[in-house]
Motif scaffolding. Sequence first.
Motif, short mmCIF file in Angstrom:
data_model
loop_
_atom_site.label_atom_id
_atom_site.label_comp_id
_atom_site.label_asym_id
_atom_site.label_seq_id
_atom_site.Cartn_x
_atom_site.Cartn_y
_atom_site.Cartn_z
N GLY A 156 19.43 7.34 1.17
CA GLY A 156 18.19 7.53 2.15
C GLY A 156 17.01 8.21 1.32
O GLY A 156 15.83 8.23 1.87
N PHE A 157 16.98 8.36 0.12
CA PHE A 157 15.90 9.12 -0.66
C PHE A 157 14.81 7.93 -0.67
O PHE A 157 13.49 8.53 -0.72
CB PHE A 157 16.17 9.31 -2.18
CG PHE A 157 16.97 10.77 -2.00
CD1 PHE A 157 16.44 11.98 -1.96
CD2 PHE A 157 18.46 10.51 -2.19
CE1 PHE A 157 17.31 13.00 -2.22
CE2 PHE A 157 19.21 11.69 -2.28
CZ PHE A 157 18.48 13.06 -2.18
N ASP A 212 7.03 9.36 -0.28
CA ASP A 212 6.56 9.58 -1.59
C ASP A 212 7.40 8.97 -2.83
O ASP A 212 7.32 9.23 -3.95
CB ASP A 212 6.18 11.13 -1.88
CG ASP A 212 7.27 11.95 -1.69
OD1 ASP A 212 8.48 11.24 -1.18
OD2 ASP A 212 7.40 13.11 -1.97
N PHE A 213 8.56 8.36 -2.21
CA PHE A 213 9.66 7.85 -3.53
C PHE A 213 9.08 6.97 -4.21
O PHE A 213 8.84 7.08 -5.41
CB PHE A 213 10.67 7.31 -2.63
CG PHE A 213 11.91 6.76 -3.65
CD1 PHE A 213 12.68 7.94 -4.00
CD2 PHE A 213 11.82 5.56 -3.96
CE1 PHE A 213 13.63 7.58 -4.97
CE2 PHE A 213 13.01 5.11 -4.72
CZ PHE A 213 13.92 6.35 -5.29
N ASP A 214 8.40 5.88 -3.66
CA ASP A 214 8.00 4.80 -4.71
C ASP A 214 6.68 5.40 -5.41
O ASP A 214 6.31 4.96 -6.52
CB ASP A 214 7.70 3.52 -3.91
CG ASP A 214 8.94 2.61 -3.38
OD1 ASP A 214 9.92 2.84 -4.49
OD2 ASP A 214 9.11 2.18 -2.66
N ALA A 215 5.75 5.90 -4.63
CA ALA A 215 4.40 6.47 -5.00
C ALA A 215 4.47 7.27 -6.38
O ALA A 215 3.86 7.69 -7.26
CB ALA A 215 3.45 6.44 -4.10
N MET A 216 5.40 8.25 -6.08
CA MET A 216 5.40 9.53 -6.90
C MET A 216 6.77 10.02 -7.29
O MET A 216 6.87 10.27 -8.70
CB MET A 216 5.06 10.71 -6.01
CG MET A 216 4.45 12.21 -6.96
SD MET A 216 3.81 13.42 -5.84
CE MET A 216 5.08 13.68 -4.73
N LEU A 217 7.72 10.08 -6.51
CA LEU A 217 9.28 10.55 -7.23
C LEU A 217 9.91 9.42 -8.13
O LEU A 217 10.34 9.98 -9.16
CB LEU A 217 10.34 10.68 -5.74
CG LEU A 217 9.49 11.69 -4.75
CD1 LEU A 217 10.68 11.88 -3.77
CD2 LEU A 217 9.46 13.07 -5.69
N TRP A 218 9.88 8.20 -7.76
CA TRP A 218 10.56 7.23 -8.75
C TRP A 218 9.85 7.20 -10.08
O TRP A 218 10.47 7.18 -11.12
CB TRP A 218 10.78 5.87 -8.15
CG TRP A 218 11.55 5.05 -9.01
CD1 TRP A 218 11.06 3.95 -9.79
CD2 TRP A 218 13.03 5.38 -9.43
NE1 TRP A 218 12.02 3.50 -10.57
CE2 TRP A 218 13.36 4.11 -10.32
CE3 TRP A 218 13.90 6.09 -9.27
CZ2 TRP A 218 14.57 4.18 -10.83
CZ3 TRP A 218 15.19 5.77 -9.77
CH2 TRP A 218 15.45 4.82 -10.50
#
Length: 75
Positions: free
Chosen positions: A50-51, A56-62
């Motif tokens: 679920g992360f 912000d997952f694709d834009a920042m975290l990954w």
Amino acid sequence: LNAHNVIVTDKGIALLDFDRSVIRRLHKSSQVKLVNTNLERLKRSLTKLGFAAREDFDAMLWPALEGAHQAMLLK
């Protein structure tokens, strides 16, 4: 590489569960392929947990995780 095997604390990051791992020397092109395969597996695992649903997952975290991983490889 699966998300359940990555432990993150304020002191650093640890990887667990090396049951089927091997240490081997690889040519640079094979290293890049292996790294990309492992990162793809980790991203699928994070998505299942679920992360990837976070805004912000694709834009920042990954991208931050990929950048940190690349920085480690260059050391």
